[in-house]
Design a protein around this motif. Sequence first.
Motif, mmCIF file in Angstrom:
data_model
loop_
_atom_site.group_PDB
_atom_site.id
_atom_site.type_symbol
_atom_site.label_atom_id
_atom_site.label_comp_id
_atom_site.label_asym_id
_atom_site.label_seq_id
_atom_site.Cartn_x
_atom_site.Cartn_y
_atom_site.Cartn_z
ATOM 1 N N SER A 120 0.836 -1.201 0.000
ATOM 2 C CA SER A 120 0.000 0.000 0.000
ATOM 3 C C SER A 120 0.873 1.254 0.000
ATOM 4 O O SER A 120 1.871 1.340 0.722
ATOM 5 C CB SER A 120 -0.919 0.005 1.225
ATOM 6 N N THR A 122 -0.520 4.206 0.658
ATOM 7 C CA THR A 122 -1.210 5.178 1.517
ATOM 8 C C THR A 122 -1.044 4.873 2.999
ATOM 9 O O THR A 122 -1.321 5.724 3.838
ATOM 10 C CB THR A 122 -2.710 5.214 1.180
ATOM 11 N N LYS A 123 -0.604 3.658 3.334
ATOM 12 C CA LYS A 123 -0.454 3.264 4.730
ATOM 13 C C LYS A 123 1.024 3.234 5.119
ATOM 14 O O LYS A 123 1.905 3.103 4.272
ATOM 15 C CB LYS A 123 -1.086 1.888 4.970
#
Length: 587
Positions: A120, A122-123
Amino acid sequence: MSTTLQKWIHTLEEGKGSRVVKITVAILAFAVLALVYDMRCFNNFSTSEAMDVSQVARNISEGHGFTTDYIRPLSLHLVEKHREDGRTLAGPHPDLANAPAYPLLLAGYMKIAPFDYEISTTKYFGTFHPEIWIAIFNQLLFFIAVLLVYSLGKKLFDPRVGWLAAILFALTELFWQFSVAGVSTMLALVLFLGLVRVLLRIHELGEADFPNNKKLLTKTLFAGLLLGLLFLTRYSFGWLVLPVLFFIGLSLRQAQIRNCIAVLFVFLLTITPWLVRNYSASGTLFGTAGYAVYQQTAGFPGDTIERTLNPDRQFSNFEVKQVGRKVVTNAREAFSKLPLLGGNWLTAFFLVGLLIPFQRTILSASRIFILMALLVLLFVQSAGATHTTPTMPDVSGENLLIVLAPLIFIFGVGLFFILLDRLELFGFGVRSAMVTMFTLVISLPMIFELLPPRKHPGAFPPYHPPLIQHISQYLKSNELMMSDIPAAVAWYGDRPCTILTLTYKTGFLQLNDDFKTINALYISPRTLNQPFLLQMYRPLLKKDESWERFALESLSRGEIPGDFPLKHARADLLPDHLFLADWERWR
């Protein structure tokens, strides 16, 4: 009703139920220990070996066979020299660096475990999930090894030695490091301990007044199979055939030659198909792995032999005595570390125990086997050490001696109980206190490792999986990248990647023109973070074609050397990372 209940209780305490209870408790205890260790001490892969074998396993699981995305110029040279059809990189490149057993077994596991390779963006990135699943796989192998240590300790000495040796083995922090390292050591441990278990059974059958020749032949054939699987886990373990044959000859009163031939026959039968595959692909039996003996010598320092497209020229000036110097230097260092083999002080008990004679022949023969295997593996490990060894000398697949540690632990625990019995301590509490204290002292490295603070699981520098995967996605699956960390690009980025050639002009252009177009170049902190004066400024003074000079010129002048074909750089990654491409793929 009461009679039935009494029988059930008796079964739990002394019958088959007792064994089930003990195994259940052992499984639960090991599972809890594994959970705690992974929560406190898990680390992402930090060796190219782990990434390399994992990406090969993924290729197998996806139906691509034993192919690799980590492409070595030496491998290209071998395939081109053998095929002579100009199609070396026209399709998937055969893996010529790894033995097949571990990646094949891992590939089967990848098909049933929920592997998700997407990272990911975004994490917060902490751990790469596939590496957690691989750690669980290796910890399952670790638990099997613990059971085998108990079985061997019970067979060689008695149940109390088996239990304590298994507990201390399970509490040795070095083996937990191996369990999360992603290398083939845990599988090698299981196969080796299984081989020793079979050898002990052969010794028992050979000691009988009227040995069962059919059972004996079956066991020797099985020993040959396990020896072959060990070879297919790591080629160097094939040299264990010498102490195995010696042990069988020592253990049998008759038919020694027949049984030794049986072991050799099955061993060769097991490994021949893979050797034929290697020869058909590269014209060599062991691929690039067979050149390990030349690495770290004066003629081929570091990883230079893997990075050269034509090593035949350098071999013309190579002297065999360089290998001799390498063996002596590495053997001296490995020998100095023997008292701490396995990561704790039980090895010292084993060494002291060499002064104590055993009445039982199985103990004497086993100790001779350990010593002979120790000498053989010490020599082979010293000769086969590569450029990856200095990075993590203990937690490495090249640490061959580690497979002997569980046996050494068993004999160390055996000596402890011999000394404890001679002390004539009265009272169960006193003996229990001594055993508990002994266990705590031996397990101190593990205890301290589990204490806070928790270490960050990342291996940066130089590996930053989210960035590697991100820049790799600029390329199509059939396009080629070059990098100083090609195994990481192959594993995290799932793209073909070749290691840096020896020179950024001649070598790069030869690979680019003669084999396949290189669409991108990624130089990580592994190269960019080297000490400036020693590693980077010196090539500038010599005006050579090293990649250190290339990086220095690019960073200091703010432009790519004029004759280099990849001109487009992602400026926002500088100065920690240098990424070049044939066009601005990120726009």
